[in-house]
Design an enzyme around this catalytic site. Sequence first.
Site, PDB file in Angstrom:
ATOM      1  N   SER A   1      -2.577 -10.187   2.119  1.00 21.84           N
ATOM      2  CA  SER A   1      -2.717 -10.620   3.527  1.00 21.84           C
ATOM      3  C   SER A   1      -1.493 -11.298   4.138  1.00 21.84           C
ATOM      4  O   SER A   1      -1.516 -11.591   5.343  1.00 21.84           O
ATOM      5  CB  SER A   1      -3.927 -11.560   3.719  1.00 21.84           C
ATOM      6  OG  SER A   1      -5.139 -10.834   3.723  1.00 21.84           O
ATOM      7  N   THR A   2      -0.440 -11.563   3.365  1.00 21.57           N
ATOM      8  CA  THR A   2       0.673 -12.351   3.936  1.00 21.57           C
ATOM      9  C   THR A   2       1.799 -11.499   4.517  1.00 21.57           C
ATOM     10  O   THR A   2       2.826 -12.031   4.918  1.00 21.57           O
ATOM     11  CB  THR A   2       1.259 -13.335   2.902  1.00 21.57           C
ATOM     12  OG1 THR A   2       1.860 -12.597   1.835  1.00 21.57           O
ATOM     13  CG2 THR A   2       0.194 -14.260   2.350  1.00 21.57           C
TER      14      THR A   2
ATOM     15  N   ASP B   1       0.831  -1.206   0.000  1.00 27.28           N
ATOM     16  CA  ASP B   1       0.000   0.000   0.000  1.00 27.28           C
ATOM     17  C   ASP B   1       0.871   1.264   0.000  1.00 27.28           C
ATOM     18  O   ASP B   1       0.664   2.177  -0.812  1.00 27.28           O
ATOM     19  CB  ASP B   1      -0.903  -0.061   1.241  1.00 27.28           C
ATOM     20  CG  ASP B   1      -2.066   0.893   1.167  1.00 27.28           C
ATOM     21  OD1 ASP B   1      -1.822   2.089   0.914  1.00 27.28           O
ATOM     22  OD2 ASP B   1      -3.208   0.465   1.367  1.00 27.28           O
TER      23      ASP B   1
HETATM   24  P1  ADP Z   1      -1.184  -7.180   4.015  1.00 30.58           P
HETATM   25  O1  ADP Z   1      -1.475  -6.065   4.982  1.00 30.58           O
HETATM   26  O2  ADP Z   1      -2.374  -7.524   3.138  1.00 30.58           O
HETATM   27  O3  ADP Z   1      -0.572  -8.366   4.675  1.00 30.58           O
HETATM   28  P2  ADP Z   1       1.420  -6.188   3.066  1.00 30.58           P
HETATM   29  O4  ADP Z   1       1.620  -5.089   2.086  1.00 30.58           O
HETATM   30  O5  ADP Z   1       1.867  -5.962   4.472  1.00 30.58           O
HETATM   31  O6  ADP Z   1      -0.146  -6.555   2.964  1.00 30.58           O
HETATM   32  O7  ADP Z   1       2.139  -7.513   2.536  1.00 30.58           O
HETATM   33  C1  ADP Z   1       1.653  -8.319   1.512  1.00 30.58           C
HETATM   34  C2  ADP Z   1       2.820  -8.915   0.747  1.00 30.58           C
HETATM   35  O8  ADP Z   1       3.330  -7.941  -0.152  1.00 30.58           O
HETATM   36  C3  ADP Z   1       4.027  -9.351   1.600  1.00 30.58           C
HETATM   37  O9  ADP Z   1       4.529 -10.565   1.037  1.00 30.58           O
HETATM   38  C4  ADP Z   1       5.032  -8.209   1.382  1.00 30.58           C
HETATM   39  O10 ADP Z   1       6.364  -8.663   1.515  1.00 30.58           O
HETATM   40  C5  ADP Z   1       4.748  -7.869  -0.061  1.00 30.58           C
HETATM   41  N1  ADP Z   1       5.192  -6.547  -0.545  1.00 30.58           N
HETATM   42  C6  ADP Z   1       5.575  -5.448   0.157  1.00 30.58           C
HETATM   43  N2  ADP Z   1       5.895  -4.434  -0.679  1.00 30.58           N
HETATM   44  C7  ADP Z   1       5.727  -4.907  -1.946  1.00 30.58           C
HETATM   45  C8  ADP Z   1       5.894  -4.374  -3.265  1.00 30.58           C
HETATM   46  N3  ADP Z   1       6.327  -3.123  -3.468  1.00 30.58           N
HETATM   47  N4  ADP Z   1       5.619  -5.176  -4.338  1.00 30.58           N
HETATM   48  C9  ADP Z   1       5.175  -6.436  -4.167  1.00 30.58           C
HETATM   49  N5  ADP Z   1       4.990  -6.991  -2.962  1.00 30.58           N
HETATM   50  C10 ADP Z   1       5.269  -6.251  -1.869  1.00 30.58           C
END
Ligand code: ADP
Length: 179
Positions: free
Chosen positions: A123-124, A41
């Site tokens: 969500s991971t 996000d």
């Molecule tokens: P949630 O709150 O749904 O768990 P997060 O953003 O904290 O979402 O994490 C979801 C996944 O996305 C995790 O595996 C995290 O490592 C990954 N992630 C974080 N930043 C990025 C990015 N810029 N591009 C792709 N994946 C990402």
Amino acid sequence: MSTYTVNGVTLALMQGDIVRVEADAIVNAANAALAGGGGVDGAIHRAGGPTIMEECRKIGGCPTGSAAPTHAGKLKAQYVFHAVGPIYRQRGDEEQLLAGAYQSCLDLAERYQIKSIAFPSLSTGAYGYPVTLAAPIALRTVVRHLQQPTGLQQVLFVLFDARTLDAYKHAMQKLHDTL
Ligand code: ADP
């Protein structure tokens, strides 16, 4: 990159940063308030600029297990689909909510007649869903959707770290054996 074909549609698993990927729609791992946060996000709002958050504020929120669309600001995409996956609390409804978040994005893709969509692993991260449980749910939802008539030509999973990519590859191999 691992590439599969489901009913003529390309399904690819890759390691990377989703804000650098070109796709008609990029999926955000949003929260129910669409209020912004860390992880995917934060990266999407930073790279896409403030117009995405302005649209999110107007929408006001999105129930867990579904998704809301905005334009994509400066990103190389037309839309961002803000998907709200569940926080993993072992209440028993997580699987349905996680599948719902993916399915809502796929439904938006059909409604907007887009050809390519990029998903992160919903969500991971901060939401704590074990990736070994989440990956098969994510992939099963996408594969089942692609087995029906679809306008999509390409679905990408853009996974941030090697461990997440491995979990998705493993789950895809198991699913592929059943196709
Ligand atoms: P949630 O709150 O749904 O768990 P997060 O953003 O904290 O979402 O994490 C979801 C996944 O996305 C995790 O595996 C995290 O490592 C990954 N992630 C974080 N930043 C990025 C990015 N810029 N591009 C792709 N994946 C990402």
